[in-house]
Design a protein around this motif. Structure first.
Motif, PDB file in Angstrom:
ATOM      1  N   VAL A 100       0.862  -1.183   0.000  1.00  0.00           N
ATOM      2  CA  VAL A 100       0.000   0.000   0.000  1.00  0.00           C
ATOM      3  C   VAL A 100       0.899   1.234   0.000  1.00  0.00           C
ATOM      4  CG1 VAL A 100      -1.881   1.227   1.135  1.00  0.00           C
ATOM      5  CG2 VAL A 100      -1.738  -1.274   1.311  1.00  0.00           C
ATOM      6  N   LEU A 101       0.689   2.106  -1.001  1.00  0.00           N
ATOM      7  CA  LEU A 101       1.518   3.298  -1.175  1.00  0.00           C
ATOM      8  C   LEU A 101       0.719   4.558  -0.874  1.00  0.00           C
ATOM      9  CD1 LEU A 101       3.085   2.153  -4.528  1.00  0.00           C
ATOM     10  CD2 LEU A 101       4.416   2.598  -2.464  1.00  0.00           C
ATOM     11  N   ASP A 102       1.406   5.553  -0.316  1.00  0.00           N
ATOM     12  CA  ASP A 102       0.788   6.852  -0.082  1.00  0.00           C
ATOM     13  C   ASP A 102       0.420   7.509  -1.401  1.00  0.00           C
ATOM     14  OD1 ASP A 102       0.924   6.827   2.676  1.00  0.00           O
ATOM     15  OD2 ASP A 102       2.919   7.724   2.737  1.00  0.00           O
ATOM     16  N   GLY A 103      -0.612   8.365  -1.333  1.00  0.00           N
ATOM     17  CA  GLY A 103      -1.001   9.150  -2.491  1.00  0.00           C
ATOM     18  C   GLY A 103      -0.483  10.565  -2.376  1.00  0.00           C
ATOM     19  N   GLY A 104      -1.321  11.538  -2.748  1.00  0.00           N
ATOM     20  CA  GLY A 104      -0.886  12.925  -2.749  1.00  0.00           C
ATOM     21  C   GLY A 104      -1.258  13.654  -1.474  1.00  0.00           C
ATOM     22  N   ASP A 105      -1.119  14.956  -1.542  1.00  0.00           N
ATOM     23  CA  ASP A 105      -1.490  15.849  -0.443  1.00  0.00           C
ATOM     24  C   ASP A 105      -2.980  15.692  -0.168  1.00  0.00           C
ATOM     25  OD1 ASP A 105      -2.002  17.983   1.238  1.00  0.00           O
ATOM     26  OD2 ASP A 105      -1.790  19.496  -0.341  1.00  0.00           O
ATOM     27  N   VAL A 161      -5.269   7.504  -2.737  1.00  0.00           N
ATOM     28  CA  VAL A 161      -5.519   8.878  -3.141  1.00  0.00           C
ATOM     29  C   VAL A 161      -4.766   9.849  -2.238  1.00  0.00           C
ATOM     30  CG1 VAL A 161      -7.299  10.647  -3.396  1.00  0.00           C
ATOM     31  CG2 VAL A 161      -7.753   8.310  -4.147  1.00  0.00           C
ATOM     32  N   ALA A 162      -4.710   9.564  -0.944  1.00  0.00           N
ATOM     33  CA  ALA A 162      -4.027  10.439   0.011  1.00  0.00           C
ATOM     34  C   ALA A 162      -3.130   9.580   0.913  1.00  0.00           C
ATOM     35  CB  ALA A 162      -5.055  11.225   0.822  1.00  0.00           C
ATOM     36  N   ASP A 357      -2.153  16.237  -6.495  1.00  0.00           N
ATOM     37  CA  ASP A 357      -1.778  17.498  -5.861  1.00  0.00           C
ATOM     38  C   ASP A 357      -2.203  18.689  -6.708  1.00  0.00           C
ATOM     39  OD1 ASP A 357      -0.604  15.996  -3.884  1.00  0.00           O
ATOM     40  OD2 ASP A 357       1.425  16.168  -4.690  1.00  0.00           O
ATOM     41  N   VAL A 358      -1.981  18.592  -8.005  1.00  0.00           N
ATOM     42  CA  VAL A 358      -2.279  19.712  -8.899  1.00  0.00           C
ATOM     43  C   VAL A 358      -3.783  19.880  -9.075  1.00  0.00           C
ATOM     44  CG1 VAL A 358      -2.044  20.548 -11.266  1.00  0.00           C
ATOM     45  CG2 VAL A 358      -0.071  19.556 -10.091  1.00  0.00           C
ATOM     46  N   LEU A 359      -4.505  18.780  -9.305  1.00  0.00           N
ATOM     47  CA  LEU A 359      -5.944  18.879  -9.534  1.00  0.00           C
ATOM     48  C   LEU A 359      -6.698  19.298  -8.279  1.00  0.00           C
ATOM     49  CD1 LEU A 359      -6.641  15.805 -11.845  1.00  0.00           C
ATOM     50  CD2 LEU A 359      -6.806  18.222 -12.449  1.00  0.00           C
ATOM     51  N   ALA A 360      -6.269  18.780  -7.126  1.00  0.00           N
ATOM     52  CA  ALA A 360      -7.020  19.037  -5.897  1.00  0.00           C
ATOM     53  C   ALA A 360      -6.711  20.399  -5.289  1.00  0.00           C
ATOM     54  CB  ALA A 360      -6.750  17.936  -4.879  1.00  0.00           C
ATOM     55  N   LYS A 361      -5.426  20.781  -5.278  1.00  0.00           N
ATOM     56  CA  LYS A 361      -5.043  21.994  -4.552  1.00  0.00           C
ATOM     57  C   LYS A 361      -4.190  22.961  -5.362  1.00  0.00           C
ATOM     58  CE  LYS A 361      -6.949  21.429  -0.510  1.00  0.00           C
ATOM     59  NZ  LYS A 361      -7.837  22.451   0.089  1.00  0.00           N
ATOM     60  N   ASP A 398      -7.009  31.448 -18.788  1.00  0.00           N
ATOM     61  CA  ASP A 398      -6.271  32.477 -18.057  1.00  0.00           C
ATOM     62  C   ASP A 398      -6.369  32.230 -16.549  1.00  0.00           C
ATOM     63  OD1 ASP A 398      -5.615  33.672 -20.406  1.00  0.00           O
ATOM     64  OD2 ASP A 398      -7.269  35.123 -20.357  1.00  0.00           O
ATOM     65  N   GLY A 399      -5.258  32.397 -15.887  1.00  0.00           N
ATOM     66  CA  GLY A 399      -5.263  32.250 -14.442  1.00  0.00           C
ATOM     67  C   GLY A 399      -5.039  30.846 -13.947  1.00  0.00           C
ATOM     68  N   ALA A 400      -4.633  29.932 -14.835  1.00  0.00           N
ATOM     69  CA  ALA A 400      -4.331  28.564 -14.406  1.00  0.00           C
ATOM     70  C   ALA A 400      -2.889  28.519 -13.937  1.00  0.00           C
ATOM     71  CB  ALA A 400      -4.561  27.584 -15.552  1.00  0.00           C
ATOM     72  N   TYR A 401      -2.706  28.408 -12.633  1.00  0.00           N
ATOM     73  CA  TYR A 401      -1.373  28.409 -12.034  1.00  0.00           C
ATOM     74  C   TYR A 401      -1.267  27.265 -11.028  1.00  0.00           C
ATOM     75  CZ  TYR A 401      -0.536  33.146 -13.848  1.00  0.00           C
ATOM     76  OH  TYR A 401      -0.361  34.233 -14.666  1.00  0.00           O
ATOM     77  N   VAL A 402      -0.022  26.874 -10.774  1.00  0.00           N
ATOM     78  CA  VAL A 402       0.272  25.900  -9.720  1.00  0.00           C
ATOM     79  C   VAL A 402       1.329  26.513  -8.814  1.00  0.00           C
ATOM     80  CG1 VAL A 402       1.273  23.642  -9.187  1.00  0.00           C
ATOM     81  CG2 VAL A 402      -0.306  23.888 -11.125  1.00  0.00           C
ATOM     82  N   GLU A 403       1.104  26.410  -7.518  1.00  0.00           N
ATOM     83  CA  GLU A 403       2.074  26.901  -6.539  1.00  0.00           C
ATOM     84  C   GLU A 403       3.140  25.831  -6.348  1.00  0.00           C
ATOM     85  OE1 GLU A 403       3.020  30.196  -3.900  1.00  0.00           O
ATOM     86  OE2 GLU A 403       1.435  29.929  -5.386  1.00  0.00           O
TER      87      GLU A 403
END
Length: 657
Positions: A100-105, A161-162, A357-361, A398-403
């Motif tokens: 069992v592997l960890d997922g994202g944030d 997933v997480a 990470d990107v899709l959720a947050k 426009d405005g699609a950014y990732v931190e």
């Protein structure tokens, strides 16, 4: 879920979470081993059973305990050997592993603070390692290599997933089998099958049952139920206080909290907290005992909510991943932002968790290799590749950014990175139907992102090396400082070595003996930071390229990642090249090796600058001469082998060994 180990600062009860669960778990393990009258660990002869494995903890532990290189970028091929031996030995003991592997944030602010803190720690460890001080820093492709090995070995696994701790414990509890891990959380979950601490799991040296040829693994086993009743009940409160970043309790506010005890500062704090909570008979009494010493009503409510939630989080029910192992059903997702098709591929490890990470947050903490801390982060060079990934995931509105959280010298910093598709790419690509998009369009996205034009079917290299060639071309154009000619030649020699080594059937005769010696040669010299930084940039480009390739359903064949890079080898090759030894000389005696090297150089030649073209021109005549001599010598050897004298056979074998 809470963190993976417990740590207390001198003035506060704090959580400092690590994704490894390897080193820091020693604090709690030390406390447990020194309190055997409370935490009972018993000997176990383990065999013929299911075993739920904490995958993240396993690959960290296997890498760090196997003496594999960390400073020079990693030894992925040797790591594959270790992983294969681990699962081979489990099979010999009739142990059925489920990884069992960890997922994202998971989206929580506390969890994300922990991820950033982990990143800061990694940056400092990597810097220390680059200056010769021993630290544990996981090479950035280890998880990717590990997942691919699991697929190749057909070991059942799932990528959650997480965070996966609760799911791991719930699955093992449902199946009544143990969990294998070093993480402290598994000392808290009340699991029917108990815990086998990974540090006690002697998988390398199997034992035989008495009067039988059946093999087993010696281990220690731990059960929460062996604790006294009231201790078992307050254990979740203890864990939540110890490991939640939102609770900061002043030790001075708790009367008689810190009594003198033996051990390190950390274990003293653990012992003090445990003893203080031991006086309460029920969890609610312990919670009320904590709240009675908090004067601020608002903060008291916050602590109450956290501790109440902690009690619920440590209660086990049916796992959502059991069905995945039995029927392959995708995992349920609490976030509506993930398209259904991505859930299935994420669970199978065919997409990286950066997708979540990107899709959720719209944020991600990057990985940090060992590099020159005075230079810009190696992640900067591959940022355009990630921008393409972000555009495919978020669209190009426009405005699609990732931190992005990256390194600036020895600090972790954030920046807003725009989602951008390459200019020549069809703009109306939709994530929901991405894998249904025409294959040639998806391939065009990848080639444009990597700044190359030759399609895979025109590259004069095997399919297993095509992605590596594209990454190398990108690296030659984008790397800062610009790679030196010997960096390219050594990298190509390393790719040749990997291509010939990944198949055991061809390895014996095809891998030049001189390369084998270089691979095993251990030279105790300071790390060349210029070389390390250049190859860190190449690995970051490879990491992001393979993520993009996965997201596009592999329009370029997926290579065997373990055999694309060997840090010890390429660093050794560079030292020989600087001594005046030509790359072709290192490959002499193996026509397949020379042929692969020529093919790779021809494939990247269109991307070479004038200096590198000059270097290639100087070496081409020597290369052809050595190649002709090798072919002629091998032909003579074959003719001799037809004679009846067996010494001719021996001579031929000795030449190739």
């Amino acid at each position: 879920m809470r963190g993976n180990y417990f740590s207390f600062s001198p003035g506060l009860l704090n959580c400092k979470v690590s994704g490894t669960g390897a080193m820091e778990a020693n604090d709690l393990r030390s406390y447990i081993s020194s309190h055997k009258n409370i935490f009972v660990l018993r000997n176990k002869q383990f065999r013929d059973s299911k075993l739920v494995i904490d995958g993240c903890n396993l690959y960290h532990t296997l890498y760090f305990t196997s003496g594999l290189d960390q400073a020079q970028g990693g030894e992925y091929g040797d790591f594959e050997t270790v992983v294969c031996n681990f699962f081979k030995n489990l099979k010999e003991c009739s142990i059925k592993p489920y990884v069992v592997l960890d997922g994202g944030d998971d989206g929580g602010d506390g969890e994300f603070r922990n991820l950033k803190k982990k990143g800061e720690i990694t940056i400092r460890k990597a810097h220390a390692l680059s200056t010769g001080r021993p630290r544990n820093v996981l090479p950035i492709l280890v998880k990717t290599v590990f997942v691919q090995i699991l697929r190749k070995l057909e070991v059942p696994f799932v990528q959650c997933v997480a965070k996966a701790d609760w799911e791991t414990a719930a699955l093992a509890n449902e199946w009544n089998c143990p969990v294998l891990s070093n993480k402290a959380d598994f000392y808290i979950f009340d699991m029917k099958g108990g815990l086998l601490p990974l540090w006690s799991f002697q998988w390398k040296n199997l034992s035989l049952m008495n009067q039988s040829d059946e093999k087993f693994v010696r281990a220690k086993e731990y059960f929460v139920e062996r604790l006294s009743t009231h201790r078992r009940l307050f254990l979740p409160v203890f864990a939540t206080i110890a490991s939640n970043d939102d609770i900061h309790l002043d030790k001075g506010s708790l009367p008689n909290w810190a009594k003198p005890s033996k051990g390190s500062t950390v274990t003293k704090d653990i012992d003090a907290l445990f003893k203080w909570l031991s006086k309460f008979k029920k969890p609610k009494e312990a919670i009320n005992g904590v709240l009675s010493h908090i004067r601020d009503p608002a903060y008291s409510d916050k602590v109450l909510n956290v501790l109440t939630q902690g009690l619920e989080d440590y209660q086990l029910s049916l796992s959502s991943i059991a069905e995945f192992f039995t029927s392959g059903t995708a995992l349920p997702d609490s976030s509506p932002c993930l398209p259904e098709w991505t859930l299935q591929q994420l669970a199978k490890g065919k997409l990286d968790t950066v997708v979540m990470d990107v899709l959720a947050k719209q944020r991600t903490v990057l990985s940090f290799p060992v590099e020159n801390s005075l230079y810009s982060s190696s992640n900067r060079m591959s940022q355009p590749i990630r921008q393409t990934i972000y555009a495919l995931l978020l669209g190009v509105t426009d405005g699609a950014y990732v931190e992005e959280y990256d390194r600036e010298e020895l600090e972790i910093t954030s920046s807003r990175v725009e989602a951008v598709l390459p200019s020549k790419v069809v703009p109306n690509l939709q994530l929901e139907t991405l894998w249904e998009t025409a294959w040639n369009w998806r391939q065009q996205v990848l080639l444009e992102a990597l700044l190359v034009s030759q399609p895979p079917d025109r590259l004069p290299v095997p399919p297993s090396l095509q992605l590596a060639v594209y990454v190398t071309c990108y690296w030659l154009k984008q790397a800062e400082p610009e790679p030196k000619p010997e960096f390219l030649r050594a990298l190509l020699v390393g790719l040749v070595y990997g291509e010939l080594s990944r198949d055991p059937l061809t390895q014996r005769g095809a891998v030049p003996k001189r390369l084998k010696n270089l691979k095993t040669r251990k030279e105790k010299i300071p790390l060349d930071l210029e070389v390390a930084h250049a190859y860190s940039q190449w690995q970051c480009s490879l990491r992001d390229s393979l993520r993009l390739n996965q997201l596009l359903a592999n329009p370029v064949p997926e290579p065997e990642y373990a055999w694309l890079y060997s840090g010890e080898l390429v660093h050794s090759v560079i030292r020989d090249l600087r001594r005046g030894v030509g790359a072709e000389v290192l490959l002499a005696g193996s026509p397949p090796a020379l042929q692969f090297y020529q093919q790779l150089m021809e494939a990247v030649e269109p991307e070479l600058d004038d200096e590198m073209r000059s270097e290639k021109s100087k070496s081409s005549n020597l290369e052809e001469k050595i190649y002709e001599q090798s072919c002629s010598f091998r032909t003579r050897q074959r003719k001799r082998s037809h004679k009846s004298d067996p010494r001719s056979k021996k001579s031929e074998l000795s030449h190739w060994e």
